[in-house]
Design an enzyme around this catalytic site. Structure first.
Site, PDB file in Angstrom:
ATOM      1  N   HIS A   1      43.275  -6.357 -19.134  1.00 28.69           N
ATOM      2  CA  HIS A   1      42.214  -6.504 -18.137  1.00 28.69           C
ATOM      3  C   HIS A   1      41.440  -7.821 -18.278  1.00 28.69           C
ATOM      4  CE1 HIS A   1      39.462  -5.345 -15.103  1.00 28.69           C
ATOM      5  NE2 HIS A   1      39.485  -4.055 -15.294  1.00 28.69           N
TER       6      HIS A   1
ATOM      7  N   HIS B   1      30.852   5.405   6.021  1.00 24.52           N
ATOM      8  CA  HIS B   1      31.688   4.481   5.247  1.00 24.52           C
ATOM      9  C   HIS B   1      32.557   5.275   4.267  1.00 24.52           C
ATOM     10  CE1 HIS B   1      33.131   1.284   2.796  1.00 24.52           C
ATOM     11  NE2 HIS B   1      32.420   0.366   3.425  1.00 24.52           N
TER      12      HIS B   1
ATOM     13  N   ASP C   1      34.246   4.583   1.541  1.00 24.31           N
ATOM     14  CA  ASP C   1      34.012   4.395   0.107  1.00 24.31           C
ATOM     15  C   ASP C   1      32.737   5.113  -0.342  1.00 24.31           C
ATOM     16  OD1 ASP C   1      34.337   3.283  -2.537  1.00 24.31           O
ATOM     17  OD2 ASP C   1      32.684   1.948  -2.048  1.00 24.31           O
TER      18      ASP C   1
END
Length: 612
Positions: free
Chosen positions: A327, A415, A417
């Protein structure tokens, strides 16, 4: 004429890099007021009063001095955060990164042309490798279109870290080595590394400057597989990358001291395009349940992946695929972009190679064999033991919620998300009878070398709504109103974070200036509420929208008593991967999923009554 010409030419991948605006520094006043809002849901009246006083003192005193120094730093650097973030979030960490920091996930090809099937995996691997090399070539020639948010170009720098990149452990701090170059910049390594049964091989992906075809790649992979099947298992040196960082750094130094050839091998692995991991497991999965593949990608055989490599392409023997990535050099959206490209290419070609079957006589892969001694063998067995113990403790599930998805949510003018985020919080609240400190990734790629900002979804409005949902005396009208307030707050905070107006990275900057100057840690950061609300990487719910594509991954939870919660949203479904530690008896990923599913239904009900 020149202007018309430039408009008709395709955009180059990195053409906007130098014109991106610098990362802003928010005002101290706004960051501290946002911080107070964020800790409010976790505080009693008494605690909150004390924290307010701490913040007031910080703002009037040491905070102001530190902020001035931060503004000075921001004048000399286009991104004041970049180096600090890399060091603090990744390179200085000493915990093993392979399980705690790396992200991994399943490939979605089983949903269309490549369902699990015996005897297909080398052929499929050669096709997917060929498409991956085409993507590398797009980056090399800068023909990959720069990504945008509307018309605003986004920073593409992280895409340079996808290939030919590796983290190298240090005793106190790791470093990232990046060997990638565009064609304009010069030559770029073009060899691949293949790992199988504890052994390591390499071959060049080019022949006379041309990318090998799938039949040619198949010949190379078959050679490796046949050798590994007919000969004893290898030493499994790769498992050392899963070790605690300082231990691995010392083991690596020792490995190099035995024989300079070992260093050459390490360089070969570090500079390689990526690693192909030939795995012997068959993690049976379906479009509705990816748990086995996700768990294998994250916690599978450590002797056939190089944990520090920016991309390990994992090939399972049932013809399914996964990935495991470091990462540190980039955020998941880089890999998501490539995997979405791969998925679309496979769909378009039905997973078949339609070109020539002719195979040029390329030299066979070369095995990379380390010179070993007793100490290295001991280090390997220690690493294996600690990895297996930790891997067995990680619980990973990945399920599809198929009742509805983006289309239905957008029909309700909400929305998608935010919808998922609020359902996640209510799910946690129901299970644990309290609000959970929560982190959602916000992307700051509008800015030069921008990566992420923290968005804290556990707002007072979200908690107020959760209370109405668990209070039998509240009717739908009250609940609906509270839900819409929570939506609106979340949307505003997310928009601010994406504009570089969050507060977490700002506070980190102030903390680091104090640390670099050898000052005592400011009281603000010692406050119990700072940690209780998630500060210093203590978020109980670590979450991220991976996107609106077919690609999903997962990461381990941030804290021992926490969850990782990652999701992708499609028109007709929401697919979620959740992680938790089994040794924590309070958390359980499947229970959170069940709670989350019923919360989604309840929210849809509230959203529907609001339209009557």
């Amino acid at each position: 004429m020149a202007n018309q010409l430039s408009q008709s030419l395709p955009e180059q991948t990195f053409q906007y890099q130098n014109s991106l605006p610098p990362l802003p520094v928010p005002s101290l006043q706004s960051s501290l007021s946002k911080y107070l809002d964020a800790v409010r849901p976790f505080a009693s009246e008494k605690d909150f009063k004390a924290t307010k006083e701490t913040v007031r003192k910080f703002q009037a005193g040491v905070g102001q001095e530190l902020h001035k120094k931060l503004l000075q730093r921001a004048k000399t650097k286009k991104n004041w955060l970049e180096e600090w973030w890399l060091d603090t979030a990744y390179l200085e960490l000493r915990i093993p990164s392979q399980l705690n920091v790396n992200f991994g996930g399943p490939a979605p090809y089983l949903e269309h042309c490549w369902p699990p099937a015996e005897g297909t995996y080398l052929q499929r691997a050669s096709i997917i490798t060929w498409h991956t090399l085409q993507y590398w070539n797009l980056l090399r020639t800068e023909r990959l279109a720069p990504q945008k948010a509307g018309k605003t170009p986004l920073d593409m720098d992280q895409f340079r870290m996808l290939f030919c990149t590796c983290k190298v452990p240090g005793v106190k701090k790791d470093t990232i080595r990046n060997y990638f170059k565009t064609e304009r910049e010069g030559p770029c390594p073009s060899h691949l590394v293949v790992m199988c049964r504890g052994r390591i091989f390499t071959f060049d992906a080019l022949c006379d400057g041309e990318i090998l075809t799938p039949p040619e790649i198949l010949r190379q992979l078959s050679y490796v597989k046949e050798r590994c099947d007919s000969e004893p298992e290898g030493d499994g040196v790769a498992v050392l990358t899963s070790e605690e960082r300082t231990r691995w750094a010392k083991a690596r130094e020792h490995l190099i001291s035995i024989d300079p050839h070992n260093n050459t091998i390490l360089e070969t692995i570090q500079s390689s395009l990526f690693v192909i991991s030939l795995d012997e497991v068959k993690p049976y999965s379906t479009p509705e349940n990816y748990s086995n593949m996700t768990a294998e990608a994250l916690t599978g055989n450590p002797t056939i992946r190089w944990g520090d490599k920016s991309y390990n392409s994992v090939v399972f023997s049932d013809g399914t695929f996964g990935s495991n990535c470091d990462h540190a050099p980039y955020d998941a959206m880089v890999l998501v972009s490539m995997c979405w490209y791969l998925d679309q290419q496979l769909k378009a070609t039905e997973g078949k190679w339609k070109g020539s079957d002719a195979v040029r006589l390329v030299s066979f892969p070369e095995e990379l064999v380390f010179t070993m001694d007793e100490k290295v063998i001991g280090d390997i067995s220690h690493a294996k033991k600690q990895y297996i113990e930790s891997a067995q403790d990680l619980q990973v599930v990945c399920y599809a919620f198929t009742a509805f998805g983006k289309s239905t949510i957008k029909q309700k003018k909400l929305h998608p998300d935010t919808f998922v985020q609020l359902a996640m919080q209510l799910a946690y609240y129901r299970l644990h009878k309290k609000p959970g400190s929560c982190y959602e990734t916000a992307m700051t790629r509008k800015f030069y070398h921008g990566r992420t900002e923290t968005m804290r979804p556990c707002t007072q409005e979200a908690v107020n709504w959760c209370k109405t949902m668990t209070d039998p005396t509240c009717n739908d009208g009250v609940r609906r109103k509270a839900m819409l307030q929570a939506f609106s707050r979340h949307n505003n905070l997310m928009a601010e974070a994406q504009e570089g107006q969050g507060f977490d990275r700002h506070l980190l900057g102030l903390y680091l200036i104090a640390k670099e100057e050898g000052r005592p840690t400011p009281e603000l950061f010692m406050d119990p509420l700072y940690t209780k609300s998630g500060g210093g990487g203590n978020f109980v719910l670590s979450s991220s929208l991976v996107g609106y594509t077919t690609v999903l991954g997962a990461v381990a939870p941030m804290v021992q008593h926490g969850y990782g919660f990652f999701y992708r949203i499609r028109d007709d479904r929401i697919v979620i991967s959740m992680s938790a530690w089994k040794s924590c008896h309070e958390t359980d990923a499947p229970s959170l999923f069940n709670s989350f599913s019923s919360c989604l239904h309840e929210m849809l009900h509230l959203a529907t009554t609001s339209q009557l």
